[in-house]
Scaffold this active site. Structure first.
Site, short mmCIF file in Angstrom:
data_model
loop_
_atom_site.label_atom_id
_atom_site.label_comp_id
_atom_site.label_asym_id
_atom_site.label_seq_id
_atom_site.Cartn_x
_atom_site.Cartn_y
_atom_site.Cartn_z
N HIS A 178 0.95 -1.25 -0.06
CA HIS A 178 0.11 -0.20 -0.04
C HIS A 178 0.71 1.38 0.04
CE1 HIS A 178 -3.15 2.73 1.08
NE2 HIS A 178 -2.21 3.37 2.25
N GLU A 179 1.93 1.19 0.70
CA GLU A 179 2.83 2.43 0.95
C GLU A 179 3.52 2.66 -0.30
OE1 GLU A 179 2.15 4.40 3.18
OE2 GLU A 179 1.13 3.13 4.50
N HIS A 211 1.61 4.71 -3.02
CA HIS A 211 1.77 6.01 -2.72
C HIS A 211 2.86 6.52 -3.60
CE1 HIS A 211 -1.45 6.85 -0.04
NE2 HIS A 211 -1.11 6.02 1.00
N HIS A 262 2.82 9.04 -6.94
CA HIS A 262 3.71 10.04 -7.04
C HIS A 262 4.29 10.06 -8.38
CE1 HIS A 262 7.06 12.62 -4.79
NE2 HIS A 262 6.31 13.43 -5.61
ZN LIG Z 1 -2.06 5.19 2.52
#
Ligand SMILES: [Zn+2]
Length: 222
Positions: A94-95, A98, A102
């Site tokens: 999940h991270e 991100h 980006h």
């Molecule tokens: Zn998150």
């Protein structure tokens, strides 16, 4: 009256935390077939996306995992960095999601990033101005209006956060299965952990909206 607006959000928040605690608790005990740790899974996703320059670092704290867009770096809690559970790999992915947002210059991610410093200022100034409204009652209307504007910025930030979080989870699951880091029978577990985490953001948004309604109500009454 404040309680009438505060209690539903508070209860929803507690319920979301309990759900997350359960989902994370269950799936942090279940090892992934691949045996990969969260750190290894994140590294693999990032490398395959051409993000070898994004470091994956270990940080203390429980569920303190995050991607820092200003440092272009991924930070995973020790549990998820070292752990090779479905929960650890799910959160790490999940991270990474991100970082992929980006890289793709995903519109809502950029908007949220731009809004972050404004929100930080708003949340610092809000409380002071809110209480000043009650102390300097002659200026109540003006001060409470400023408080409402500040709180609206904070609520907007939470509103934008929701689709960004769901999109990061969607990207995470896509990569986990595409790269074979998680197998078909582990899919439900990953979803349960990530959905439970997203629910805490939903609860946060609901309490903010209710708080905003409270502010508008007291402004209307005076
Ligand atoms: Zn998150």
């Amino acid at each position: 009256m404040w309680l009438v607006f505060a209690i539903p959000g508070l209860l929803l928040g507690i319920w979301a935390q309990i759900k997350l605690h359960h989902a994370y608790g269950n799936y942090s005990q279940e090892r992934v077939d691949s045996g990969m740790t969260g750190a290894e899974a994140a590294r693999e996703i990032l490398d395959r996306a051409g993000l070898a320059n994004v470091p994956v670092e270990e940080i203390p704290g429980h569920l303190s995992d995050h991607y820092d867009p200003t440092k272009r770096a991924l930070f995973l809690s020790s549990e998820n960095f070292q752990g090779n559970s479905i929960a650890a790999v799910g959160v790490a992915a999940h991270e990474s999601g991100h970082a992929l947002q980006h890289q793709a210059a995903y519109g809502l991610f950029n908007f949220r990033m731009a809004l972050a410093p404004v929100t930080q200022f708003a949340s610092m100034a809000y409380m002071g101005i809110f209480f000043a409204g009650f102390i300097f009652s002659a200026y109540f209307h003006t001060l409470i209006t400023i408080a409402i504007v500040l709180f609206s910025v904070m609520t907007l930030f939470q509103l934008v956060t929701l689709p960004v979080e769901y999109d990061a989870s969607r990207r995470a699951k896509e990569q986990l299965f595409r790269l074979g880091l998680v197998h078909e029978h582990e899919r439900a577990g990953v979803s349960k952990v990530l959905d439970a985490a997203a629910l805490t953001y939903v609860a946060g948004l609901v309490s903010s909206i209710l708080q905003l309604l409270y502010l508008l109500t007291i402004r209307g009454r005076r």
